[in-house]
Design an enzyme around this catalytic site. Sequence first.
Site, short mmCIF file in Angstrom:
data_model
loop_
_atom_site.label_atom_id
_atom_site.label_comp_id
_atom_site.label_asym_id
_atom_site.label_seq_id
_atom_site.Cartn_x
_atom_site.Cartn_y
_atom_site.Cartn_z
N PHE A 113 0.85 -1.19 0.00
CA PHE A 113 0.00 0.00 0.00
C PHE A 113 0.89 1.25 0.00
O PHE A 113 1.88 1.30 0.74
CB PHE A 113 -0.87 -0.03 1.25
CG PHE A 113 -1.98 0.97 1.26
CD1 PHE A 113 -3.12 0.78 0.51
CD2 PHE A 113 -1.88 2.11 2.03
CE1 PHE A 113 -4.15 1.69 0.53
CE2 PHE A 113 -2.91 3.05 2.06
CZ PHE A 113 -4.05 2.83 1.30
N ASP A 182 2.35 -6.22 7.60
CA ASP A 182 1.15 -5.39 7.69
C ASP A 182 -0.05 -6.30 7.43
O ASP A 182 -0.13 -6.94 6.38
CB ASP A 182 1.23 -4.25 6.67
CG ASP A 182 0.11 -3.24 6.85
OD1 ASP A 182 -1.01 -3.67 7.24
OD2 ASP A 182 0.33 -2.05 6.60
N TYR A 207 -10.59 -0.87 10.84
CA TYR A 207 -11.82 -0.37 10.21
C TYR A 207 -12.17 -1.16 8.95
O TYR A 207 -13.19 -0.89 8.33
CB TYR A 207 -11.72 1.13 9.89
CG TYR A 207 -10.45 1.53 9.18
CD1 TYR A 207 -10.30 1.33 7.82
CD2 TYR A 207 -9.39 2.10 9.88
CE1 TYR A 207 -9.14 1.66 7.18
CE2 TYR A 207 -8.21 2.44 9.25
CZ TYR A 207 -8.09 2.22 7.89
OH TYR A 207 -6.92 2.55 7.26
N LYS A 208 -11.31 -2.11 8.56
CA LYS A 208 -11.62 -2.92 7.37
C LYS A 208 -12.40 -4.16 7.84
O LYS A 208 -13.54 -4.04 8.24
CB LYS A 208 -10.32 -3.23 6.63
CG LYS A 208 -9.71 -1.96 6.02
CD LYS A 208 -8.34 -2.13 5.41
CE LYS A 208 -7.83 -0.81 4.84
NZ LYS A 208 -6.38 -0.77 4.64
N ARG A 354 -12.69 -3.88 -7.55
CA ARG A 354 -12.26 -4.67 -6.40
C ARG A 354 -13.47 -5.04 -5.54
O ARG A 354 -14.33 -4.21 -5.27
CB ARG A 354 -11.28 -3.81 -5.59
CG ARG A 354 -10.56 -4.55 -4.50
CD ARG A 354 -9.51 -3.65 -3.88
NE ARG A 354 -10.13 -2.60 -3.07
CZ ARG A 354 -9.57 -2.09 -1.97
NH1 ARG A 354 -8.39 -2.51 -1.56
NH2 ARG A 354 -10.19 -1.14 -1.29
#
Length: 395
Positions: A113, A182, A207-208, A354
């Site tokens: 990311f 990560d 939060y995912k 996605r």
Amino acid sequence: MFDFSKTRAAFHLPDGVTYLDGNSLGPMPRAAQGRVAAMMADEWSEMLIGGWNKAGWYAQPRRVGDRIARLIGAGPGEVVMGDTLSIKVFQALSAALALRPDRRVILSDSGNFPSDLYVAEGLARAMGATLRVVDPGDVAQAIGDDLAVLMLTEVDYRTGRRHDMADLTARAHRAGALALWDLAHSAGAVDVDLTGADADFAVGCTYKYLNGGPGAPAFIWTHPRHAAAAQPILQGWMGHAAPFAFDAEYRPAPGIERMRVGTPPVIALAALEAALDVWDDLSLSDLRAQSIRLTQAFIAGVEAACPELVLNSPRDPQGRGSQVSFRHPQAYAVMQALIAAGVVGDFRAPDVLRFGFAPLYNDLADVERAVGVLARIVHDGSWDRAEFHQKADVT
Ligand SMILES: *Cc1c(COP(=O)(O)O)cnc(C)c1O
């Protein structure tokens, strides 16, 4: 087999929405609303400053960390919450670099990311290190004797490709380096086992797939063998051994709590704490099995209905996380049309559609609906309306 209709009922999903974007922002657990309201009414309102002790706000970052630990193969007392993931990447990477003072190379991959790479680049500049970025498939060969830290995101945010954490960590260790993982697209999505993989540091957001809400705090894990030696670069007062001694001199807290920085986000942690209730009876192997069932069904459905879409994720479920992406030259407009029709995924530049599959609340009916709506939009050309080409701030 675990009954996932029970966990699905624990979430508020708006009417008419098939939500396949929990890999960006998980939906609201119904319990979170009441928990936050109760925190405001009973704790903040009535206890005022006393809430730090009486309501346990001070211990909350470690208490919540213990509940996340079970989901990532870590032990109690090894995880602490706070700040954002980008900050936690900075802390873990700097601590890892400091444990290898004779080496200055950080290795990552181009599927990481951007924020992780930006943070690494800035930290490398400050610490006189070098960031080397290779293709995801070339990581194993790029591990050399000059390597200080292997810094990877286990599941690629665009393709869903999943690295072999145990194998790459072992390779890093054989070269004398440390491994930092990560888990942004892993925690709550796949069967993570940090202890089994013998990783050194790990970070992730909540939060995912963990559904903690927008801006929910991140977590950080240090393997116990490093806990006493890891030097926090952000020496905040809440990571001090005795914050309320107000010493002029910094002394790190004995274990993972040294990775705390400042005052924790108590309201956000209340929402997250409620979001974690739903995991209590769930095994990671059931989670993983359901995730594979959903992603396999989606790939098969889309490939049968829309042969013009190109699979952008590994076909083998063992090499994939809990998301699937496809490429289409007009991916942005196609995704806007899908969202308008109630199937929410997201777009990633330059041409990626996605879709995240969260076993807690997605089921095979979601897969079927998403495939049907996607096929209709791609084939009837309805994506090609001016409104669907309009770019928003957040895609
Ligand atoms: C989502 C994500 C981030 C976001 O970081 P924040 O500081 O929470 O905004 C960072 N890294 C990875 C790998 C991610 O997937």
